[in-house]
Design a protein around this motif. Structure first.
Motif, PDB file in Angstrom:
ATOM      1  N   ALA A  84      19.098   0.913 -22.867  1.00 15.09           N
ATOM      2  CA  ALA A  84      18.051   1.521 -22.037  1.00 15.09           C
ATOM      3  C   ALA A  84      16.709   0.803 -22.150  1.00 15.09           C
ATOM      4  O   ALA A  84      15.659   1.430 -22.112  1.00 15.09           O
ATOM      5  CB  ALA A  84      17.896   3.007 -22.351  1.00 15.09           C
ATOM      6  N   GLY A  85      16.741  -0.517 -22.335  1.00 17.42           N
ATOM      7  CA  GLY A  85      15.511  -1.299 -22.354  1.00 17.42           C
ATOM      8  C   GLY A  85      14.775  -1.357 -23.677  1.00 17.42           C
ATOM      9  O   GLY A  85      13.658  -1.858 -23.737  1.00 17.42           O
ATOM     10  N   VAL A  86      15.374  -0.831 -24.741  1.00 23.57           N
ATOM     11  CA  VAL A  86      14.751  -0.863 -26.067  1.00 23.57           C
ATOM     12  C   VAL A  86      15.800  -1.248 -27.105  1.00 23.57           C
ATOM     13  O   VAL A  86      16.991  -1.265 -26.825  1.00 23.57           O
ATOM     14  CB  VAL A  86      14.137   0.503 -26.464  1.00 23.57           C
ATOM     15  N   HIS A  87      15.339  -1.541 -28.300  1.00 23.17           N
ATOM     16  CA  HIS A  87      16.242  -1.673 -29.435  1.00 23.17           C
ATOM     17  C   HIS A  87      16.351  -0.292 -30.063  1.00 23.17           C
ATOM     18  O   HIS A  87      15.346   0.388 -30.246  1.00 23.17           O
ATOM     19  CB  HIS A  87      15.686  -2.652 -30.466  1.00 23.17           C
ATOM     20  N   ALA A 137      23.409  -7.161 -19.027  1.00 22.35           N
ATOM     21  CA  ALA A 137      22.529  -6.000 -18.938  1.00 22.35           C
ATOM     22  C   ALA A 137      22.094  -5.504 -20.311  1.00 22.35           C
ATOM     23  O   ALA A 137      20.957  -5.120 -20.504  1.00 22.35           O
ATOM     24  CB  ALA A 137      23.221  -4.871 -18.168  1.00 22.35           C
ATOM     25  N   GLN A 138      22.996  -5.493 -21.258  1.00 24.45           N
ATOM     26  CA  GLN A 138      22.664  -5.055 -22.608  1.00 24.45           C
ATOM     27  C   GLN A 138      23.391  -5.984 -23.560  1.00 24.45           C
ATOM     28  O   GLN A 138      24.555  -6.275 -23.372  1.00 24.45           O
ATOM     29  CB  GLN A 138      23.128  -3.625 -22.846  1.00 24.45           C
ATOM     30  N   GLY A 141      18.519  11.955 -25.658  1.00 30.16           N
ATOM     31  CA  GLY A 141      19.832  11.376 -25.869  1.00 30.16           C
ATOM     32  C   GLY A 141      20.752  12.273 -26.650  1.00 30.16           C
ATOM     33  O   GLY A 141      20.389  13.386 -27.052  1.00 30.16           O
ATOM     34  N   SER A 142      21.945  11.759 -26.871  1.00 32.06           N
ATOM     35  CA  SER A 142      22.936  12.449 -27.688  1.00 32.06           C
ATOM     36  C   SER A 142      23.886  11.410 -28.260  1.00 32.06           C
ATOM     37  O   SER A 142      23.966  10.283 -27.756  1.00 32.06           O
ATOM     38  CB  SER A 142      23.709  13.484 -26.866  1.00 32.06           C
ATOM     39  N   VAL A 143      24.578  11.792 -29.311  1.00 31.26           N
ATOM     40  CA  VAL A 143      25.592  10.929 -29.891  1.00 31.26           C
ATOM     41  C   VAL A 143      26.909  11.690 -29.946  1.00 31.26           C
ATOM     42  O   VAL A 143      26.929  12.910 -30.147  1.00 31.26           O
ATOM     43  CB  VAL A 143      25.226  10.421 -31.304  1.00 31.26           C
ATOM     44  N   LYS A 164      15.516   5.232 -17.157  1.00 25.93           N
ATOM     45  CA  LYS A 164      16.607   4.272 -17.336  1.00 25.93           C
ATOM     46  C   LYS A 164      17.507   4.776 -18.456  1.00 25.93           C
ATOM     47  O   LYS A 164      17.025   5.209 -19.504  1.00 25.93           O
ATOM     48  CB  LYS A 164      16.036   2.892 -17.710  1.00 25.93           C
ATOM     49  N   SER A 165      18.802   4.738 -18.225  1.00 27.15           N
ATOM     50  CA  SER A 165      19.719   5.223 -19.252  1.00 27.15           C
ATOM     51  C   SER A 165      20.739   4.150 -19.603  1.00 27.15           C
ATOM     52  O   SER A 165      20.929   3.190 -18.869  1.00 27.15           O
ATOM     53  CB  SER A 165      20.418   6.496 -18.803  1.00 27.15           C
ATOM     54  N   GLY A 166      21.353   4.331 -20.741  1.00 28.91           N
ATOM     55  CA  GLY A 166      22.369   3.399 -21.192  1.00 28.91           C
ATOM     56  C   GLY A 166      23.232   4.038 -22.249  1.00 28.91           C
ATOM     57  O   GLY A 166      22.924   5.110 -22.774  1.00 28.91           O
TER      58      GLY A 166
END
Length: 123
Positions: free
Chosen positions: A38-41, A19-20, A70-72, A117-119
């Protein structure tokens, strides 16, 4: 029945594993580490207390961050801080920690793209 369960597990495991994928120590165009999420770099760049997340396409070229959120979570020793990320320009999200982020800190990203979409990924 047992064969079915083994087959179902194998299919689910293979899907989750692909998936990732991680780019590990691949450097992005701004000098940060690049990961797929989430589908991107996503390229993470940390400077002082500022966290910048550059949104890139498959060729590591800047792409629109419109609609992303997002958040970190920054972890260093026993210190933990969650930093929300907000759009700073067309291709990046930024956030400010309370203090300078030490070298070697673990940064976990939760990202949601413009279509929902999330990741999650760890830098």
């Amino acid at each position: 029945m047992m064969k079915f369960l083994i087959l179902a597990f194998a299919i689910l495991w293979a899907g989750a594993a692909t998936a990732q994928h991680s780019h590990g120590s691949t450097k992005g165009p701004n000098g940060g580490v690049v990961q797929d999420v989430a589908g991107v770099h996503a390229e993470l760049v940390v400077a002082g207390n500022t966290v910048t997340l550059n949104i890139l396409d498959e060729n590591n070229k800047p792409t629109s961050a419109k609609g992303f959120s997002g958040s970190v979570l920054i972890v260093s020793g026993s210190t933990r801080e969650t930093v929300p990320l907000a759009a700073s320009d067309d291709t990046a999200l930024k956030g400010e920690a309370k203090s300078a982020i030490p070298a070697g800190a673990t940064v976990s990203l939760v990202l949601k793209n413009s279509v929902g979409k999330s990741g999650q990924v760890k830098f």
